[in-house]
Write an enzyme that holds these catalytic residues in place. Structure first.
Site, mmCIF file in Angstrom:
data_model
loop_
_atom_site.group_PDB
_atom_site.id
_atom_site.type_symbol
_atom_site.label_atom_id
_atom_site.label_comp_id
_atom_site.label_asym_id
_atom_site.label_seq_id
_atom_site.Cartn_x
_atom_site.Cartn_y
_atom_site.Cartn_z
ATOM 1 N N PHE A 154 0.821 -1.219 0.000
ATOM 2 C CA PHE A 154 0.000 0.000 0.000
ATOM 3 C C PHE A 154 0.862 1.279 0.000
ATOM 4 C CE2 PHE A 154 -4.427 -1.630 1.646
ATOM 5 C CZ PHE A 154 -4.614 -2.274 0.441
ATOM 6 N N ASN A 174 8.743 -2.966 1.632
ATOM 7 C CA ASN A 174 9.605 -2.309 0.632
ATOM 8 C C ASN A 174 9.089 -0.917 0.300
ATOM 9 O OD1 ASN A 174 7.391 -3.562 -0.640
ATOM 10 N ND2 ASN A 174 8.443 -3.665 -2.599
ATOM 11 N N HIS A 180 3.910 -15.708 -3.661
ATOM 12 C CA HIS A 180 3.655 -15.725 -5.115
ATOM 13 C C HIS A 180 4.322 -16.861 -5.903
ATOM 14 C CE1 HIS A 180 7.314 -13.359 -4.737
ATOM 15 N NE2 HIS A 180 6.714 -12.211 -4.588
ATOM 16 N N ASP A 221 -0.819 -9.646 -4.045
ATOM 17 C CA ASP A 221 0.433 -8.956 -4.365
ATOM 18 C C ASP A 221 0.106 -7.608 -5.029
ATOM 19 O OD1 ASP A 221 3.044 -8.293 -4.543
ATOM 20 O OD2 ASP A 221 3.624 -9.848 -5.973
HETATM 21 O O1 DOR Z 1 6.312 -7.168 -9.076
HETATM 22 C C1 DOR Z 1 6.557 -6.875 -7.918
HETATM 23 N N1 DOR Z 1 6.238 -5.679 -7.412
HETATM 24 N N2 DOR Z 1 7.190 -7.765 -7.156
HETATM 25 C C2 DOR Z 1 7.668 -7.431 -5.955
HETATM 26 O O2 DOR Z 1 8.299 -8.239 -5.346
HETATM 27 C C3 DOR Z 1 7.491 -6.089 -5.419
HETATM 28 C C4 DOR Z 1 6.345 -5.422 -6.023
HETATM 29 C C5 DOR Z 1 6.327 -3.945 -5.748
HETATM 30 O O3 DOR Z 1 6.483 -3.566 -4.587
HETATM 31 O O4 DOR Z 1 6.155 -3.177 -6.694
HETATM 32 ZN ZN ZN Z 2 4.842 -8.425 -3.303
#
Ligand code: DOR
Ligand code: ZN
Length: 423
Positions: free
Chosen positions: A45, A76, A221, A294
């Protein structure tokens, strides 16, 4: 009080709800099916630092529209969430944004593993749902790409009885494959660069660490047949290993680059459709435990950039349940399996104490994916016709109408509620 009467659960039993709130309404739900609300164990988010892509005001609305009342958010962010202070700051921001929109969405946070901050893990032991390890680089710069740190994380987690969730793609292999790639890569090359082996090698390594330390492992995933077999074997060996797949790995494949271009770029990448059968079988066999959206929104401007500059990830939380209900409509999965994937297994794996929210769905409603409330404003599923949609999402004593009433008429907004204006 809000009375919702007549909905049937997946066994055909009538369930009546009485919600203690200020409204004085009655909903005839006799045409609807009642399911436990979705628990989405995997969202991004974007708070703090990337609120232009999503925040908890828009993310919470997107969740409610998808029949979801509990999410687990990834670390992240900018900065990444790998210290106790960052975690506290992030919680404060989330709480204020949720308060602003009046949606008391349930949430949990994953803590980021960073090799220079491993000592922080013990300080947040009871404040997070688990530790997130990026074994390969993805969005942001969180990564654990050396064996010594990886061992340390699994050992610390086992001692603290914390769960480790892995983004299983092997960084060394990714780098080598990029170096050996000649010519200008395009979006579709993403699936070749980060191929099946990249994922399998990492999953194998994570399982071997669990075998060594006894760490509870959650593989995020899963996208390939070979990973499924690794998990199947680990479960047979009674290891505490759990596995998730995503809507995009179940419903999209490499042919979709031709339609979606950069919007299809995601980590792990979309695969050849031959993997779909293995993923569906793994769901039936209980080898795959959960589905996580995801939900990883980026702006259209970002996704329209050429390969290399285009970030990986796509939104998904709003349409995960409709996609599954549509699969059920076509006989691909049972409603009981949907409940298991979207809430029951997550409750067990993440030891969620009390959670009695609901989503009322119309299994016969057919609509085209045409509108999204996520801040990014796009969906990979746009234009798809799906049968089976959430109509009301019940969060505690609140009831949100998330699409028009039965038969597309009768649009009403209930207390604290909203609906997708496009319907
Ligand atoms: O495709 C992805 N997007 N894989 C990830 O591991 C992180 C995610 C993101 O935070 O954009
Ligand atoms: Zn992810």
């Amino acid at each position: 009080m809000l009375v919702i009467e007549g909905a049937r659960d997946i066994y055909g039993q009538v369930i009546n709800l009485k919600l203690e709130n200020d409204s004085d309404e009655y909903i005839d739900a006799s045409q609807l099916t009642i399911l436990p609300a979705v628990i989405d164990p995997h969202v991004h988010f974007r708070v703090p630092g990337m609120e232009y892509k999503e925040d908890w005001r828009t993310g919470a609305k997107a969740a409610i529209c998808g029949g979801c009342t509990m999410v687990f958010d990834m670390p992240n962010t900018k900065p990444p969430t790998f210290t106790a202070i960052q975690l506290a700051d992030k919680k404060a921001l989330i709480d204020s944004q949720l308060q602003e929109v009046g949606i008391p969405l349930h949430y949990q946070l994953f803590f980021g593993a960073d090799k220079h901050h491993l000592h922080e893990i013990a300080t947040v032991q009871n404040q997070v749902v688990g530790i997130k390890v990026f074994m390969g680089c993805s969005t942001g710069n969180l990564v654990i790409d050396d064996d010594e740190s990886l061992h340390a994380v699994f050992e610390i987690a086992a001692k603290l009885n914390m769960l480790v969730a892995v983004h299983a793609e092997d960084e060394t292999l990714i780098k080598a494959r990029k170096q050996n790639f000649h010519g200008a890569a395009d979006y579709a090359d993403h699936s070749t660069l980060r191929n099946e082996e990249v994922a399998c090698v990492a999953v194998e390594k994570a399982i071997s660490l669990t075998r060594q330390y006894g760490t509870r492992l959650y593989v995020l995933h899963m996208s390939t047949a070979d990973e499924v077999e690794l998990i199947r074997k680990a479960k047979k060996d009674n290891l505490p290993v759990f596995a998730e797949t995503t809507p995009h790995h179940l419903f999209l494949d490499t042919t979709h680059y031709a339609r979606l271009y950069g919007k299809a770029v995601v980590n792990p990448p979309l695969r050849d459709s031959k993997h779909h059968a293995a993923l569906w079988q793994a769901i039936k066999d209980g080898v795959i435990d959960t589905i996580g959206s995801d939900h990883a929104p980026h702006t259209l401007e970002e996704k329209n950039q050429t390969y290399g500059a285009c970030p990986s990830g796509m939104p998904g939380i709003e349409f995960m349940l409709p996609l599954l209900l549509n699969a059920s409509h076509h006989g691909r999965i049972s409603l009981a399996q949907i409940v298991s994937l979207t809430s029951a297994r997550a409750k067990h794996i993440f030891q969620i104490q009390s959670h009695s929210d609901y989503v009322l769905v119309d299994l016969n409603r057919t609509d085209i994916v045409s509108h999204t409330v996520s801040k990014c404003g796009w969906s990979s599923y746009e234009g798809m016709q799906l049968t089976g949609w959430p109509i009301y999402t019940v969060l505690g004593s609140r009831c949100y109408q998330v699409s028009a009433g039965v038969n597309g008429t009768n649009v009403r907004i209930f207390m604290d509620g909203f609906y997708r204006e496009a319907y």
